[in-house]
Motif scaffolding. Structure first.
Motif, PDB file in Angstrom:
ATOM      1  N   SER A  73       0.853  -1.187   0.000  1.00  0.00           N
ATOM      2  CA  SER A  73       0.000   0.000   0.000  1.00  0.00           C
ATOM      3  C   SER A  73       0.887   1.235   0.000  1.00  0.00           C
ATOM      4  CB  SER A  73      -0.896  -0.019   1.235  1.00  0.00           C
ATOM      5  OG  SER A  73      -1.777  -1.122   1.158  1.00  0.00           O
ATOM      6  N   PHE A  74       0.759   2.098  -1.002  1.00  0.00           N
ATOM      7  CA  PHE A  74       1.734   3.179  -1.167  1.00  0.00           C
ATOM      8  C   PHE A  74       1.632   4.244  -0.084  1.00  0.00           C
ATOM      9  CE2 PHE A  74      -0.310   7.085  -2.710  1.00  0.00           C
ATOM     10  CZ  PHE A  74      -1.594   6.635  -2.989  1.00  0.00           C
ATOM     11  N   LEU A  75       0.474   4.311   0.625  1.00  0.00           N
ATOM     12  CA  LEU A  75       0.335   5.310   1.681  1.00  0.00           C
ATOM     13  C   LEU A  75       0.969   4.854   3.002  1.00  0.00           C
ATOM     14  CD1 LEU A  75      -3.322   6.390   0.871  1.00  0.00           C
ATOM     15  CD2 LEU A  75      -1.303   7.860   0.723  1.00  0.00           C
ATOM     16  N   LEU A  76       1.443   3.603   3.039  1.00  0.00           N
ATOM     17  CA  LEU A  76       2.043   3.070   4.267  1.00  0.00           C
ATOM     18  C   LEU A  76       3.566   3.032   4.162  1.00  0.00           C
ATOM     19  CD1 LEU A  76      -0.260  -0.036   4.931  1.00  0.00           C
ATOM     20  CD2 LEU A  76      -0.503   2.284   5.820  1.00  0.00           C
ATOM     21  N   THR A  77       4.226   3.236   5.299  1.00  0.00           N
ATOM     22  CA  THR A  77       5.665   2.981   5.328  1.00  0.00           C
ATOM     23  C   THR A  77       5.876   1.470   5.186  1.00  0.00           C
ATOM     24  OG1 THR A  77       5.627   2.651   7.701  1.00  0.00           O
ATOM     25  CG2 THR A  77       6.058   4.906   6.936  1.00  0.00           C
ATOM     26  N   PRO A  78       7.088   1.027   4.805  1.00  0.00           N
ATOM     27  CA  PRO A  78       7.333  -0.418   4.739  1.00  0.00           C
ATOM     28  C   PRO A  78       7.055  -1.102   6.079  1.00  0.00           C
ATOM     29  CG  PRO A  78       9.108   0.776   3.654  1.00  0.00           C
ATOM     30  CD  PRO A  78       8.228   1.805   4.290  1.00  0.00           C
ATOM     31  N   GLN A  79       7.372  -0.413   7.187  1.00  0.00           N
ATOM     32  CA  GLN A  79       7.151  -1.017   8.510  1.00  0.00           C
ATOM     33  C   GLN A  79       5.650  -1.193   8.776  1.00  0.00           C
ATOM     34  OE1 GLN A  79       9.153   1.575   7.878  1.00  0.00           O
ATOM     35  NE2 GLN A  79      11.182   0.843   8.488  1.00  0.00           N
ATOM     36  N   LEU A  80       4.857  -0.161   8.439  1.00  0.00           N
ATOM     37  CA  LEU A  80       3.412  -0.275   8.671  1.00  0.00           C
ATOM     38  C   LEU A  80       2.792  -1.318   7.747  1.00  0.00           C
ATOM     39  CD1 LEU A  80       1.798   3.238   9.342  1.00  0.00           C
ATOM     40  CD2 LEU A  80       1.514   1.134  10.666  1.00  0.00           C
ATOM     41  N   ALA A  81       3.299  -1.407   6.523  1.00  0.00           N
ATOM     42  CA  ALA A  81       2.792  -2.426   5.592  1.00  0.00           C
ATOM     43  C   ALA A  81       3.047  -3.816   6.180  1.00  0.00           C
ATOM     44  CB  ALA A  81       3.451  -2.281   4.228  1.00  0.00           C
ATOM     45  N   GLU A  82       4.241  -4.026   6.765  1.00  0.00           N
ATOM     46  CA  GLU A  82       4.560  -5.305   7.419  1.00  0.00           C
ATOM     47  C   GLU A  82       3.598  -5.566   8.570  1.00  0.00           C
ATOM     48  OE1 GLU A  82       6.276  -8.033   7.036  1.00  0.00           O
ATOM     49  OE2 GLU A  82       6.617  -7.125   5.081  1.00  0.00           O
ATOM     50  N   TYR A  83       3.320  -4.504   9.350  1.00  0.00           N
ATOM     51  CA  TYR A  83       2.426  -4.629  10.505  1.00  0.00           C
ATOM     52  C   TYR A  83       1.018  -5.012  10.052  1.00  0.00           C
ATOM     53  CZ  TYR A  83      -0.145  -3.438  14.717  1.00  0.00           C
ATOM     54  OH  TYR A  83      -0.967  -3.496  15.812  1.00  0.00           O
TER      55      TYR A  83
END
Ligand SMILES: C[S@@+](CC[C@H](N)C(=O)[O-])C[C@H]1O[C@@H](n2cnc3c(N)ncnc32)[C@H](O)[C@@H]1O
Length: 220
Positions: free
Chosen positions: A5-15
């Motif tokens: 999801s482009f609106l998420l940081t890589p860390q939040l995408a992992e979460y």
């Protein structure tokens, strides 16, 4: 790289992924193989839907009680696998794509998942294929993820072929945020379609800021 999801940081995408149902083994292997093909330059790296979107689409397919589904834009088959996983045993998914090479990967994974009998792939230009289907309510669910300038025609052709309360999912409706400032004809096509759909009383419309934008249309 796996799409996210482009609106998420890589860390939040992992979460987000860790807080949702995991991909099953076949899905995870397909995501991995597609990433490897992309790393070797054999397919585009940005085509496949994000894993979190696939998990949502599988859930939606089941929650809507969809039995008949259609997909426009199949590629290596991940989104189709997610939809087919959500269908009942006697459900069916019709996939339209014009690329024989990439969809050969899809066929391999559908067979491995035991879903090949639930999925029919029609090769060729999607619009004539869609127009050749009877213009009567047939589908409970549709997913559109092919050429962006074709979306308006796909939505128009899907309307009579969808059952009342049927749902269309449109991918990439935020265009990485460029719908606010369109830079090419694909961006413009989606910005214009988003505006038209929001004003169209035949559809109930919700644009989710998931992945690259996922619009849900319910046929009233
Ligand atoms: C973004 S990819 C689909 C990704 C797929 N939904 C997934 O999650 O893996 C777009 C696909 O649409 C197909 N496509 C684009 N324009 C098309 C057209 N006019 N007719 C048929 N297929 C088309 C391409 O061959 C490509 O496989």
């Amino acid at each position: 790289m796996t799409p996210r999801s482009f609106l998420l940081t890589p860390q939040l995408a992992e979460y987000v992924r860790a807080s949702s149902d995991p991909l099953d083994e076949v899905m995870a292997d397909l995501v991995r193989e597609t990433a490897e093909l992309a790393a070797r330059g054999e397919v585009s790296a940005t085509m496949q839907i994000a894993p979190e979107q696939g998990v949502l689409m599988r859930l939606l397919t089941t929650a809507l009680g969809a039995r008949t589904a259609i997909e426009i834009g199949t590629f290596t088959g991940f989104s189709a696998l997610c939809i087919a996983r959500g269908l009942p045993a006697d459900g069916s998914l019709l996939c339209l794509d014009r690329d024989e090479q990439v969809t050969a990967v899809a066929r391999r994974y559908w067979a491995r998942a035991g879903l090949a009998d639930r999925i029919e792939l029609r090769l060729g230009d999607a619009l004539p294929s869609l127009r050749s289907l009877p213009a009567e309510p047939t589908f409970d669910l549709a997913f559109v993820d092919a050429d962006k300038t074709g979306y308006a025609a796909y939505v128009a052709e899907l309307h009579p072929r969808l059952r009342p309360n049927g749902v269309v999912l449109l991918d990439n409706t935020l265009r990485d945020g460029r719908v606010l400032d369109p830079r090419d004809e694909d961006d413009r096509a989606l910005a214009e379609l988003n505006a038209a759909l929001a004003a169209d009383p035949r559809w109930e419309t919700a644009l989710l800021p998931l992945a690259d934008g996922l619009t849900l249309l319910r046929k009233r």
